[in-house]
Design a protein around this motif. Sequence first.
Motif, mmCIF file in Angstrom:
data_model
loop_
_atom_site.group_PDB
_atom_site.id
_atom_site.type_symbol
_atom_site.label_atom_id
_atom_site.label_comp_id
_atom_site.label_asym_id
_atom_site.label_seq_id
_atom_site.Cartn_x
_atom_site.Cartn_y
_atom_site.Cartn_z
ATOM 1 N N ASP A 101 0.802 -1.223 0.000
ATOM 2 C CA ASP A 101 0.000 0.000 0.000
ATOM 3 C C ASP A 101 0.837 1.276 0.000
ATOM 4 O O ASP A 101 0.367 2.312 -0.449
ATOM 5 N N GLN A 150 5.177 7.821 0.446
ATOM 6 C CA GLN A 150 3.801 8.292 0.567
ATOM 7 C C GLN A 150 3.041 7.344 1.479
ATOM 8 O O GLN A 150 3.155 6.133 1.345
ATOM 9 N N LYS A 153 -2.605 5.538 2.913
ATOM 10 C CA LYS A 153 -4.028 5.828 3.077
ATOM 11 C C LYS A 153 -4.833 5.724 1.774
ATOM 12 O O LYS A 153 -5.888 5.094 1.739
ATOM 13 N N ALA A 154 -4.372 6.328 0.700
ATOM 14 C CA ALA A 154 -5.138 6.327 -0.556
ATOM 15 C C ALA A 154 -5.266 4.925 -1.141
ATOM 16 O O ALA A 154 -6.358 4.502 -1.522
ATOM 17 N N LEU A 155 -4.156 4.201 -1.227
ATOM 18 C CA LEU A 155 -4.220 2.852 -1.799
ATOM 19 C C LEU A 155 -4.989 1.896 -0.899
ATOM 20 O O LEU A 155 -5.750 1.056 -1.388
ATOM 21 N N GLY A 157 -7.405 2.714 1.215
ATOM 22 C CA GLY A 157 -8.811 3.080 1.138
ATOM 23 C C GLY A 157 -9.459 2.626 -0.157
ATOM 24 O O GLY A 157 -10.630 2.237 -0.178
ATOM 25 N N ALA A 158 -8.715 2.655 -1.245
ATOM 26 C CA ALA A 158 -9.230 2.220 -2.538
ATOM 27 C C ALA A 158 -9.231 0.698 -2.672
ATOM 28 O O ALA A 158 -9.813 0.170 -3.612
#
Length: 182
Positions: A101, A150, A153-155, A157-158
């Motif tokens: 992630d 990075q 969170k974004a990966l 969450g997706a």
Amino acid sequence: MNEAQKLFGMPPERSQQKVRPYMVEWVQEFIRHSPFAVMASSDSQGNCDASPKGGEPGFAKVIDDRHLLMPDVSGNRLFQSYENLETNPKIGLFFLIPGIDATARVNGTIKVLRAGDSDFDQMVSTLFSDAEAADVLQLLMLTVDESYAQCPKALAGAEIWNTSRIDRNRLDPPIRKWVPGT
């Protein structure tokens, strides 16, 4: 301070400190194991392009903590990013490793190296296997302006690596099958 920071606040000290003008060892290792990156560029008027880059893990070569080498291999030959680089040598790279992630981000200034350039010939012969070298059209030598890990969170969450979702999409694609030329 930008408008978003005025509205929502400054980043925490920890976030500010992770952005460095070189690649820390973790970022270097991540790149060495990454089979995929997205390269973002823009021309002098700000017209943008994001181009996928990939190959076997390690296709991007870490030279040292301030330099990274990206091969350009035979593809569709649209070369939109290279058109951008002719007027603006700044790019951003976003590296991924399937199943992980976290990501690594690297921003910097590019120098394009081509066959006949002494640096090109030396780097291709020393950093690439014969099989890899046969496909290299040109090289991008990146001098790092900043890099950082990075947060996931974004990966996360997706659920981009969720194997159940991947299997469902393969069995019942949410979009029509890609048609070459579209």
